[in-house]
Each structure stands twice: as C-alpha cells, then as structure tokens.
Design a protein around this motif. Sequence first.
Motif, short mmCIF file in Angstrom:
data_model
loop_
_atom_site.label_atom_id
_atom_site.label_comp_id
_atom_site.label_asym_id
_atom_site.label_seq_id
_atom_site.Cartn_x
_atom_site.Cartn_y
_atom_site.Cartn_z
N ASP A 52 -22.76 30.87 -13.26
CA ASP A 52 -21.91 30.02 -14.11
C ASP A 52 -20.43 30.25 -13.81
O ASP A 52 -19.64 29.30 -13.77
CB ASP A 52 -22.20 30.31 -15.58
N PHE A 53 -20.09 31.49 -13.59
CA PHE A 53 -18.69 31.80 -13.27
C PHE A 53 -18.30 31.19 -11.92
O PHE A 53 -17.19 30.65 -11.77
CB PHE A 53 -18.50 33.32 -13.24
N GLN A 54 -19.19 31.27 -10.94
CA GLN A 54 -18.88 30.72 -9.61
C GLN A 54 -18.79 29.20 -9.65
O GLN A 54 -17.99 28.61 -8.90
CB GLN A 54 -19.94 31.17 -8.61
N LYS A 55 -19.59 28.55 -10.48
CA LYS A 55 -19.52 27.10 -10.59
C LYS A 55 -18.21 26.65 -11.22
O LYS A 55 -17.66 25.60 -10.87
CB LYS A 55 -20.70 26.58 -11.41
N ALA A 56 -17.72 27.44 -12.18
CA ALA A 56 -16.50 27.05 -12.90
C ALA A 56 -15.23 27.44 -12.17
O ALA A 56 -14.15 26.94 -12.50
CB ALA A 56 -16.50 27.69 -14.29
N ASN A 57 -15.33 28.29 -11.16
CA ASN A 57 -14.14 28.78 -10.46
C ASN A 57 -14.36 28.68 -8.95
O ASN A 57 -15.27 29.30 -8.40
CB ASN A 57 -13.86 30.25 -10.83
N SER A 59 -12.22 29.68 -6.78
CA SER A 59 -11.67 30.91 -6.20
C SER A 59 -11.48 31.93 -7.32
O SER A 59 -11.27 31.57 -8.47
CB SER A 59 -10.33 30.64 -5.49
N TYR A 60 -11.56 33.21 -6.94
CA TYR A 60 -11.40 34.26 -7.93
C TYR A 60 -10.83 35.50 -7.26
O TYR A 60 -10.70 35.56 -6.02
CB TYR A 60 -12.71 34.58 -8.65
N SER A 61 -10.49 36.47 -8.06
CA SER A 61 -9.78 37.64 -7.57
C SER A 61 -10.68 38.53 -6.72
O SER A 61 -11.91 38.41 -6.73
CB SER A 61 -9.24 38.47 -8.75
N ARG A 62 -10.03 39.42 -5.97
CA ARG A 62 -10.78 40.36 -5.13
C ARG A 62 -11.64 41.29 -5.99
O ARG A 62 -12.77 41.60 -5.62
CB ARG A 62 -9.81 41.17 -4.27
N GLN A 63 -11.11 41.71 -7.14
CA GLN A 63 -11.86 42.60 -8.02
C GLN A 63 -13.13 41.92 -8.53
O GLN A 63 -14.20 42.54 -8.56
CB GLN A 63 -10.99 43.05 -9.19
#
Length: 205
Positions: A52-57, A59-63
Amino acid sequence: MVRFSALTMLVLLGFFSPVLCQSPVSGALPHEKLRLQYNEGNFEEVIRIIQDFQKANSSYSRQDSIVIAKHLSVVYTANPATRELGQKYMHDLLRMMPSAELVDMYVSDEIYRIFDRVRKEFSLRQAADDEISGAPEPKPVSTTQAASEKPSGSIDNTPGTSEKNSNAKYYWIAGSAALVTAGVTAYLLSTEPEPEDKIHVVPID
C-alpha cells in the motif's frame, strides 16, 4: 434537496470505513505499525502495509527503502515458495547498506545461513566489479619502441629495408663468384705442364 438522517449517515460511514482504512495513504512508511505486525508474525499484513505504501508513493527515502528490503527479505525467505524473491531483497538490502545485519529481525538459523551466503556472493561480485573497473588501460607503444623491441629472427618490413637486403645479397653473391673464379684460375695456372726443352739441330755445311 436530499436530506440524510443521522441513522443514514452512520450506515454510510460504517459501510465506507473499511474501504477508507484500507486505502493507501501517502507519506512516510508507518514503521511502528509495520514492526508490530512483524513481531506478531502477521507476515501477510506486513506485505500489505508495504505494498500500500509503495502504491501511494512513487519515491521514498533511503531509510524507508532499507526497512522495506529488510522486512521483505525475511518474510519472503521464510516461505520456501518465495525464497528466491527473498534473496533478491537481500541483495537489494546489501546494495543499499553493505553492513546490514538481521540481528534485530530475530530470524531463524536457516535464514541466517541464507543471508550469510548471499552476503558472500554479493562481496565476491563487488570485488570482481571493482577489479574490472580499476584495471589500467594498455598504453600505446611508439614506433621507435616497437622497432627496438623486435625479436631476433623477425622480418623487418620497414620501407627500404627489403631493397637494402637485396643489394647486400647481390654483392655477396658477386664477391663469392669472383673469389671462386680467381681460385680456379690460380689452380689451372699452377697445374699447367711445363714446356719440354726442345733441341734445335743446326745443320753442318
């Protein structure tokens, strides 16, 4: 104008609330929620939270990327049917963080062994890539240096060399022929028979 009663509103909210709760929300990865589900062994819920997080974003931070790779590497490797996918996430984890460990994930000895093997493969591949990228390029050899480094017995194709060799060979043959002719002539002269003494009879009157 349509009027909604309080009861109707409650029914609608009750109907849509599961959908609203399950809809992906953009922003930071919910680390605490993810950790809680992982510690309780709800691996399917861990995968759902991450997806769900990957679908909504986009790109995301390295952490966040490190946390995702660490959790998915363990969750997928624990299942023999998805073990190959789990090893892929282990490679991704080491690529982002070569010093990564699974101590805080409380994994089994089998997953530890798999992770150690993946780490060795990753280290060998990195060493090979570094060796290839760090290899010096061959230096160009100058014409003078190449000429001075010719092996003995090699044929010299330098312009004019062939002509010089032909002239030297001609003079050598001509000189040898002259020496042979002179030797034969001297031999013949030395072996020529001496003329016999002739007696001249003088008639007496």
